[in-house]
Design an enzyme around this catalytic site. Structure first.
Site, short mmCIF file in Angstrom:
data_model
loop_
_atom_site.label_atom_id
_atom_site.label_comp_id
_atom_site.label_asym_id
_atom_site.label_seq_id
_atom_site.Cartn_x
_atom_site.Cartn_y
_atom_site.Cartn_z
CB SER A 13 -0.87 0.02 1.27
OG SER A 13 -1.27 1.36 1.55
CG HIS A 38 -3.83 -2.16 -1.35
ND1 HIS A 38 -4.90 -3.00 -1.48
CD2 HIS A 38 -4.12 -1.30 -0.34
CE1 HIS A 38 -5.81 -2.69 -0.55
NE2 HIS A 38 -5.36 -1.67 0.15
CG ASP A 40 -5.07 2.00 0.97
OD1 ASP A 40 -3.91 1.83 1.39
OD2 ASP A 40 -5.93 1.09 0.95
CG MET A 42 -9.05 6.26 2.41
SD MET A 42 -8.08 6.57 3.91
CE MET A 42 -7.01 5.11 3.89
CG HIS A 72 -8.94 -0.81 0.19
ND1 HIS A 72 -8.27 -0.84 1.38
CD2 HIS A 72 -10.24 -1.08 0.48
CE1 HIS A 72 -9.13 -1.12 2.35
NE2 HIS A 72 -10.34 -1.28 1.83
CG MET A 74 -11.22 2.04 2.54
SD MET A 74 -9.64 2.28 3.35
CE MET A 74 -8.60 2.52 1.89
CG MET A 143 -10.57 -3.87 5.77
SD MET A 143 -9.10 -3.34 4.92
CE MET A 143 -8.47 -2.07 6.03
CG ASP A 177 -5.38 -3.38 3.51
OD1 ASP A 177 -6.22 -2.69 2.91
OD2 ASP A 177 -4.29 -2.93 3.90
C1 DX5 Z 1 -6.01 1.33 5.74
C2 DX5 Z 1 -5.60 0.88 4.34
C3 DX5 Z 1 -4.43 -0.06 4.36
C4 DX5 Z 1 -3.20 0.55 5.03
C5 DX5 Z 1 -2.13 -0.50 5.20
O1 DX5 Z 1 -7.30 1.87 5.69
O2 DX5 Z 1 -6.66 0.22 3.68
O3 DX5 Z 1 -4.14 -0.46 3.02
O4 DX5 Z 1 -2.71 1.59 4.23
O5 DX5 Z 1 -1.05 0.13 5.84
P1 DX5 Z 1 -0.29 -0.60 7.05
O6 DX5 Z 1 0.32 -1.83 6.44
O7 DX5 Z 1 0.73 0.41 7.49
O8 DX5 Z 1 -1.33 -0.91 8.08
ZN ZN Z 2 -6.12 -0.80 1.88
#
Ligand code: DX5
Ligand code: ZN
Length: 226
Positions: A13, A38, A40, A42, A72, A74, A143, A177
């Site tokens: 990520s 990956h 992320d 948001m 991903h 969110m 998660m 994740d």
């Molecule tokens: C959190 C993300 C993850 C996160 C993982 O909401 O979906 O992908 O960035 O980062 P680490 O490995 O540092 O928890």
């Molecule tokens: Zn993620």
């Protein structure tokens, strides 16, 4: 969609990388052996944080032509971003089922737009909620932190969901994740995860290639013993 044989795949990520150098950081991960990226996404509604959307992904794809991009999502309205993300060059669209009621319809739209389907659940969501859609998904994301931030503590109790899915769906892609790294990878691998998202542990590693290789080898060894 079931694999013929499971493979250990490592998808770092980039959330906690230097986002002012997103391209360089992403290319470095790929050069160091990442199987996929990956990304992320948001929206500040589904999770209390805001990152980036399809314009950024499109720019990244313009420089990184081949790598597998998983977004991903969110977000509260995953349907809204399917076409923009497909046009941006995303390969797999992983979305949370919590904020919506029309999972099948969204899965169909994702596939119609040429992307693979990932279904994600938060720690508080029972695995039964996602199990009913397994036949139309390419992957399930369990998660192991509350979504929204990198660098959080791994939630080992989520492994029960991974174990349950692996027991009933031996060839399903199962992704974990959140808080995953060298100190927690054994636990994930033994539970049956084969797609590993790791942010802080890889981004901050002294030797990224070595860390990515350790994660992959640990998982593949467990798979090969099955
Ligand atoms: C959190 C993300 C993850 C996160 C993982 O909401 O979906 O992908 O960035 O980062 P680490 O490995 O540092 O928890
Ligand atoms: Zn993620």
């Amino acid at each position: 969609m079931m694999n013929k044989k499971l493979r250990a795949l490592i998808g770092p990520s980039i959330l906690n990388s230097d986002l002012s150098k997103l391209y360089e950081e992403s290319q470095k991960l790929l050069d160091n052996g990442a199987d996929y990226l990956h990304l992320d996404v948001m929206d500040g509604h589904f999770v209390p944080n805001l990152t980036f959307g399809h314009p950024v992904v499109k720019c990244l794809r313009s420089k990184i032509k081949e790598a597998f991009f998983e977004t991903h999502m969110m977000v509260s309205q995953p349907e809204q971003w399917i076409v923009p993300m497909a046009e941006a060059g995303v390969n797999q669209y992983t979305f949370h089922i919590e904020p919506i009621t029309n999972v099948e319809e969204i899965c169909r739209k994702i596939k119609e737009n040429g992307m693979q389907v990932g279904l994600a659940i938060k720690p508080g969501t029972p695995v039964s909620e996602v199990e009913k859609y397994i036949s139309i998904a390419d992957m399930v994301l369990i998660m192991t932190v509350e979504p929204g931030f990198g660098g959080q503590k791994f939630m080992e109790n989520q492994m029960l969901k991974v174990q349950h899915l692996r027991k009933h769906y031996p060839l399903l892609n199962i992704e974990v994740d959140g808080g995953v790294g060298p100190s927690t990878i054994e636990c994930c691998a033994n539970a049956g995860a084969n797609m590993i998202v790791s942010g802080t542990a890889v981004i901050g590693a002294q030797d990224q290639a070595n860390t990515i290789n350790l994660l992959r080898t640990t998982v593949q060894q467990i798979i090969d013993k099955q």
